[in-house]
Scaffold this motif. Structure first.
Motif, short mmCIF file in Angstrom:
data_model
loop_
_atom_site.label_atom_id
_atom_site.label_comp_id
_atom_site.label_asym_id
_atom_site.label_seq_id
_atom_site.Cartn_x
_atom_site.Cartn_y
_atom_site.Cartn_z
N MET A 37 -29.67 -42.37 -26.84
CA MET A 37 -30.17 -40.90 -26.26
C MET A 37 -29.67 -39.92 -27.21
N SER A 321 -26.98 -37.01 -16.38
CA SER A 321 -27.29 -37.53 -14.96
C SER A 321 -26.00 -38.26 -14.39
N ALA A 323 -26.85 -40.50 -12.48
CA ALA A 323 -27.33 -41.86 -12.24
C ALA A 323 -27.24 -42.84 -13.21
N ILE A 324 -26.15 -42.34 -14.07
CA ILE A 324 -25.73 -43.22 -15.07
C ILE A 324 -24.88 -44.40 -14.67
N GLY A 326 -25.31 -45.80 -11.57
CA GLY A 326 -26.07 -46.91 -11.28
C GLY A 326 -26.42 -47.87 -12.35
N ILE A 327 -26.66 -47.23 -13.79
CA ILE A 327 -27.18 -48.20 -14.73
C ILE A 327 -26.02 -48.87 -15.16
N GLY A 330 -25.48 -51.73 -12.95
CA GLY A 330 -26.64 -52.72 -12.96
C GLY A 330 -26.29 -53.60 -14.25
N ILE A 331 -26.06 -52.94 -15.23
CA ILE A 331 -25.64 -53.66 -16.47
C ILE A 331 -24.50 -54.58 -16.36
#
Lengths: 353, 303
Positions: A37, A321, A323-324, A326-327, A330-331
């Protein structure tokens, strides 16, 4: 090429090393994503995992976020060990918060010594009642608990929205979707005066310890484990299958309800349409990371609590964000599930013939 | 009446697509609970590509690729590394929610081209049936055709027979020389592709916008539908229409101003799912009869 070969017996070393390997892999992968990114990977990962702890009040925030995760994950660990897949802890958390919040609103003048224990009981029972619905559907109608508990989580969210935008809305709240503030007595005692450190922070580790004792040192715990690992053996041994399902759901639901109660009374002080960042789903990861062991869940809960703070820090300091979070979560779960193969298998480098 | 049926079929389409994919996956005895996550990824991938290129076929391909990418992750974990299927599916959903929210943050509240409605010459002019069945976008037709295709494939082709054999007795299938793991990989990827497409239908036709968590449990409903249908494609279609009907009913009652609070009406489809699951699951024998015998069990060629 690399190949996997089964071990004779499960590796105890990797059972506890796999979470650490998973964490390292997760940091590497998220670093790579950040690099992709166009962000400096090392700085971003440290902002995510280290900065929050150095900030003033960082540890306080960490403990406050970890308490509900640990409480819920302890309950889920017991249920999953018994092969009862309650994945709707989020809904039971909401119902616990609603039961406690409703009672706090109904009794604004009650003294603290009376109201706080009553609220804890209400939260617990709210969660138990909602989870019992799932147990009932499973034992009486054979309905899959994964799907019913999850569907009920959605229903709980809509029930919450209905209550705080309808009958429970604060008449003096300028139409905002929120209830009136609870009384000071309802927010309970503080561990440190003026802080957010509520009683749940002490109760969560105590419950983890108690759950560990139940799971590993009691007949009931033995039954849970046998039922989970060898349901046929459990049946031949005459264990009451339905009773175990009810108990597993009640324990996991009750602890989720208690977590919801501590959260709304201890940190929020009122009900709004948003009761938290999805603790109920994150608690599933906490459970697995803690090896479905109530004691292992405590450090795992702290780590996952850190990912919430890390998301906020990344948003504030780096403009990413949140939202990082959640990533990352998940990872982490992916890496953990992948690393777990090392418990039962050996990784070998084999030259192709 | 016509408008109602058109809406029901539209609401049923994403469920149908995702559920048919999940059905095949479960037929080879793999339980992928990540449908919700794959749909979210498909929704944002399709929307983002449609928005930036305006090319809808490309957008659909992107959605398929996104769903397949997550499915591949699931396959590596569960089929190669033999991780727990339930946990891996949940991981997929948690990751899909987070990733789609991150990627989608820049796409909230903007428009993208939507799938065009395609009239079928002749058929669309039929009274009643024409507008109900033949005035939709291509994905609706595709979903309906897929019902027949999946049923035909499963029950009328040799490959379908092998698939069912793997689902019911993977060790025997392995002994007969079928590549159990390889075939499961392929079917899991197909399931991901269909979930991705279902997501794209949501963001490019049904809603049509991107909002965070826009799948709102439809992936889970699709999984419930597979059980409801007892793993039979035509019943999946009936089920999808039924749920499409319930979802439409909730919207319609709101529009009519029925004196029931909106939030409670919105909970209706979820309660409906539970109710139907209960009705179906009560008969444990019927479930056992149709359920792929190896569902959720790991397989390794080494034994």
């Amino acid at each position: 090429m690399l190949s996997l070969s089964p071990r004779g017996t499960a590796s105890e070393f990797w059972r506890y090393a796999a979470p650490l390997l998973a964490l390292a892999l997760t940091a590497l992968i998220t670093g790579a994503i950040f690099a992709f990114m166009g962000r400096p990977p090392l700085l971003t990962v440290t902002t995510f995992l280290v900065t929050p702890l150095l900030a003033p009040g960082g540890w306080e925030a960490l403990l406050v976020k970890a308490a509900p995760l640990v409480l819920m994950a302890v309950g889920l660990s017991i249920a999953y060990r018994a092969n009862v897949w309650n994945i709707g802890a989020e809904g039971q958390y909401t119902l616990g918060a609603l039961a406690a919040g409703g009672l706090a609103l109904a009794l604004p003048d009650a003294p603290g010594w009376a109201i706080y224990p009553a609220l804890m009981l209400a939260g617990l029972l709210g969660g138990v009642a909602y989870a019992s619905l799932v147990a009932w559907l499973r034992t009486s109608f054979n309905a899959n608990e994964i799907l019913t508990s999850l569907m009920l989580a959605y229903v709980a969210q809509y029930l919450l929205v209905y209550l705080v935008t309808g009958p429970w809305r604060d008449p003096d709240g300028f139409g905002f979707p929120q209830t009136a503030l609870f009384s000071d007595a309802a927010s309970g005692p503080r561990l440190v005066e003026g802080s957010n450190l509520h009683l749940g922070l002490i109760i969560a580790p105590l419950i983890a310890l108690a759950a560990w004792l139940v799971l590993n040192r009691s007949v009931l715990g033995f039954q849970f484990r046998v039922f989970g690992q060898a349901p046929r053996a459990a049946r031949f041994a005459g264990f009451n299958e339905n009773r175990l399902i009810w108990l597993a759901m009640a324990i996991s639901g009750g602890l989720a309800g208690l977590a919801g109660m501590f959260e709304v009374t201890g940190t929020q002080g009122q009900l709004t349409i948003n009761l938290g960042p999805g603790y109920g789903f994150t608690a599933i990861i906490v459970g697995f990371l803690g090896r479905l062991n109530p004691l292992g869940v405590v450090p795992a809960g702290l780590l996952l609590a850190l990912t919430y703070l890390g998301g906020d820090a990344a948003q504030m300091n780096l403009g990413l964000s949140s939202a990082i979070t959640g990533i990352f979560q998940g990872i982490l779960l992916f890496c953990l599930l992948g690393s777990d193969v090392l418990i039962t298998h050996r990784l070998r480098w084999r030259v192709r013939a | 009446m016509t408008a109602l049926l058109v809406s029901v079929i539209a609401a049923a389409t994403p469920l149908l697509l995702a559920a048919l994919g999940a059905l095949l996956v479960e037929k080879v005895a793999v339980l992928n609970l990540g449908v919700e996550g794959m749909m979210l990824m498909g929704a944002i991938a399709g929307f983002a590509v449609a928005h930036s290129t305006g090319n809808l076929p490309l957008a659909l391909l992107a959605a398929i690729a996104a769903g397949m990418a997550l499915a591949l992750l699931f396959a590596v974990l569960t089929l190669t590394l033999q991780a727990n299927q339930t946990a891996s599916g949940l991981a997929l959903t948690i990751f899909g929610r987070g990733f789609s929210a991150l990627v989608g943050a820049g796409y909230v509240g903007i428009a993208a081209p939507t799938l065009p409605r395609i009239a079928i010459p002749g058929l669309s002019d039929l009274p009643f049936v024409g507008p109900v069945l033949f005035g939709h976008d291509p994905l609706v037709y595709f979903a309906l055709a897929l019902v027949g295709a999946v049923a035909w494939f499963l029950y009328r082709t040799h490959a379908g027979l092998i698939l069912r054999a793997i689902g019911d007795q993977h060790d025997a299938a392995h002994v007969l020389g079928y590549k159990v793991v390889r075939i499961r990989y392929a079917v899991v990827l197909f399931g991901g592709a269909m979930a991705g497409l279902a997501g794209a239908y949501m963001s490019l036709s049904y809603t049509p916008l991107w909002t965070q968590d826009m799948i709102a449990g439809r992936g889970w409903v699709a999984l419930a539908l597979v059980t409801f249908a007892a793993w039979r494609p035509f019943w999946v279609m009936i089920g999808a229409w039924l749920f499409g009907g319930i979802m439409y009913l909730a919207l319609y009652m709101q529009a009519l101003g029925v004196p029931v609070p909106t939030a409670l009406l919105s909970a209706l489809p979820y309660l409906g799912t539970i109710f139907v699951l209960v009705l179906i699951s009560r008969d444990a024998r019927r479930i056992r009869l149709h359920r792929p015998a190896m569902l959720g069990r790991p397989f390794s060629a080494g034994g």
